[in-house]
Design an enzyme around this catalytic site. Sequence first.
Site, PDB file in Angstrom:
ATOM      1  N   GLY A  98       0.814  -1.210   0.000  1.00 23.05           N
ATOM      2  CA  GLY A  98       0.000   0.000   0.000  1.00 23.05           C
ATOM      3  C   GLY A  98       0.843   1.253   0.000  1.00 23.05           C
ATOM      4  O   GLY A  98       2.082   1.204  -0.038  1.00 23.05           O
ATOM      5  N   GLY A 100       2.722   3.509   1.534  1.00 22.44           N
ATOM      6  CA  GLY A 100       3.397   3.662   2.818  1.00 22.44           C
ATOM      7  C   GLY A 100       3.921   5.048   3.062  1.00 22.44           C
ATOM      8  O   GLY A 100       4.196   5.435   4.202  1.00 22.44           O
ATOM      9  N   ARG A 101       4.063   5.825   1.983  1.00 29.50           N
ATOM     10  CA  ARG A 101       4.612   7.171   2.118  1.00 29.50           C
ATOM     11  C   ARG A 101       3.822   8.179   1.293  1.00 29.50           C
ATOM     12  O   ARG A 101       4.030   9.371   1.399  1.00 29.50           O
ATOM     13  CB  ARG A 101       6.073   7.165   1.662  1.00 29.50           C
ATOM     14  N   ASP A 133       8.525   5.236   8.641  1.00 29.85           N
ATOM     15  CA  ASP A 133       8.014   6.475   9.222  1.00 29.85           C
ATOM     16  C   ASP A 133       7.210   7.316   8.240  1.00 29.85           C
ATOM     17  O   ASP A 133       6.679   8.362   8.617  1.00 29.85           O
ATOM     18  CB  ASP A 133       9.160   7.311   9.798  1.00 29.85           C
ATOM     19  N   ARG A 198      -2.549   1.006  -9.869  1.00 30.08           N
ATOM     20  CA  ARG A 198      -1.451   0.098 -10.194  1.00 30.08           C
ATOM     21  C   ARG A 198      -1.980  -1.309 -10.447  1.00 30.08           C
ATOM     22  O   ARG A 198      -3.104  -1.656 -10.055  1.00 30.08           O
ATOM     23  CB  ARG A 198      -0.468   0.045  -9.018  1.00 30.08           C
ATOM     24  N   ASP A 268       3.631  -3.780  -8.107  1.00 25.85           N
ATOM     25  CA  ASP A 268       3.018  -2.643  -7.415  1.00 25.85           C
ATOM     26  C   ASP A 268       3.586  -1.315  -7.899  1.00 25.85           C
ATOM     27  O   ASP A 268       3.081  -0.254  -7.512  1.00 25.85           O
ATOM     28  CB  ASP A 268       3.192  -2.773  -5.897  1.00 25.85           C
ATOM     29  N   ASP A 278       6.701   5.815  -9.645  1.00 27.19           N
ATOM     30  CA  ASP A 278       7.597   5.459  -8.542  1.00 27.19           C
ATOM     31  C   ASP A 278       9.068   5.528  -8.952  1.00 27.19           C
ATOM     32  O   ASP A 278       9.693   4.527  -9.285  1.00 27.19           O
ATOM     33  CB  ASP A 278       7.268   4.075  -7.986  1.00 27.19           C
TER      34      ASP A 278
END
Length: 513
Positions: A98, A100-101, A133, A198, A268, A278
């Site tokens: 998923g 994440g950022r 994070d 995606r 992904d 990406d």
Amino acid sequence: MNIERISQPFIRKFPGDFSNNPMQRNTPKVVFATINPAGFDHPQLIAFNEALSEEIGLGKYEEKDLGFLVGNGLPENIQPYATAYAGHQFGNWAGQLGDGRAIFAGEIINDTGKRTEIQWKGAGATPYSRHADGRAVLRSSVREYLMSEAMYHLRVPTTRALSLAFTGEDVVRDMMYNGNPQLEKGAVVIRTAESFLRFGHFELMSAQREYKTLQELADFTIENYYPEITSTDQQKYKDFFENICIRTANLIIEWFRVGFVHGVMNTDNMSVLGLTIDYGPYSMMDEYDLNFTPNTTDLPGRRYAFGKQGQIAQWNLWQLANALHPLIKDEKFLEDTLNHFGSYFWENHDKMLCQKFGFDQLREDDEEFFTNWQALMQELQLDYTLFFNELERLSDNTHSPEYFKQLSYLPWDQEKQRKLENFFTSYQNRVSLNVISKEDSLMIMRKANPKFILRNYLLYECIEEISQGSTEMLEKLTKALENPYEELYPEFSTKRPTGYNGISGCSTLSCSS
């Protein structure tokens, strides 16, 4: 900017709210979770793409907009969210993944009806961050901001970048994954695309046997992003898959044309709209090498090497075919479509090479010519972009074959010169078969071959300067990448200096960001 124009069709279409538990990762039966950006107290603008902002309908930047660019002080009409997807990573099923950022702000529809999704990258953790994070460092943010815009101006389908800003905080990263974490400056990019959907979004729904949601997602995608599909029932999903295959093939061919190596072609990281998405451990090609991978994580197998990108695209499409099978329910159709991918890809790949060489059409013997050329490039380690620039100069009689020795990353000798001159003889013989004029041939070459590419060592220098408070090189690179078929800065149109050989970030780099 007119932020009030942003809306959120995904939230209306696929509801689900996990904002009270932002670190929950498994979100079955939904494709997204609402989440708020972390917020940063001392942001600083580095770059803003005003032309793109005007184009998508946000208008001009004002100082009051800085907070929004890093996810602060959001207007009431915006409810940010992150999406769940799955994927195959380095050939292995990774399960649910998923954003994440990445955090979606929503969607804009401009005055012409064009749809654009907007998302922050690096603005904090989401339910799909796992143990990370959700932040991003300056180096990866600069790379995404500049390279996505470079690809757009090279005429390669891509996501784009609206802004780049410091967050005002430092984050810890182990850049080489070797147990030496360090503090790095944090940054946020706002990136845009017609859609960020995606292969992995469809893989997740299929793997979870959420076939109703899978169908809704496919219908949503077709209705909003594939207006050329007018069929109904099962045929609609067949046409959908065929179109994705064609767009994907055309995309990878464009990567080959300009010498782009993605570095991490996991499913992904594959767009169902055929966009480059990406920007992680990518690289533009310096010395020609079919086995080159810019991603240190991809060693020693080199799964995502330059020359394998067409093959990997087909492999990834097989995984998408498996995901869409519950809607299509026709194994033979899927197999025939995927088997046709190879012939379509290589025929159009060779037509693309014809353009780079200035040939008027693809001829029967060209496959042998291209194979011999590839072997020569690989053996002599000639610079990919500069080779075609010099070939244009050779064709218009402004340079001689002697100049080509400067393009090699190896020590030069008479044997290499002999092999190169033998190739030029075969090239002249092939050009003589053209029925178009020499001027028309040169025009074809100039449209296909960029004069400027955003090499990793240039990005490295730019990142170092920005870290020290200067944006002079950033501004020059931005101007150069906006005009890639012109030689605005001759100092950028050179092969990688030897001093950068082996320096991380100048030719190869890790997935760390």
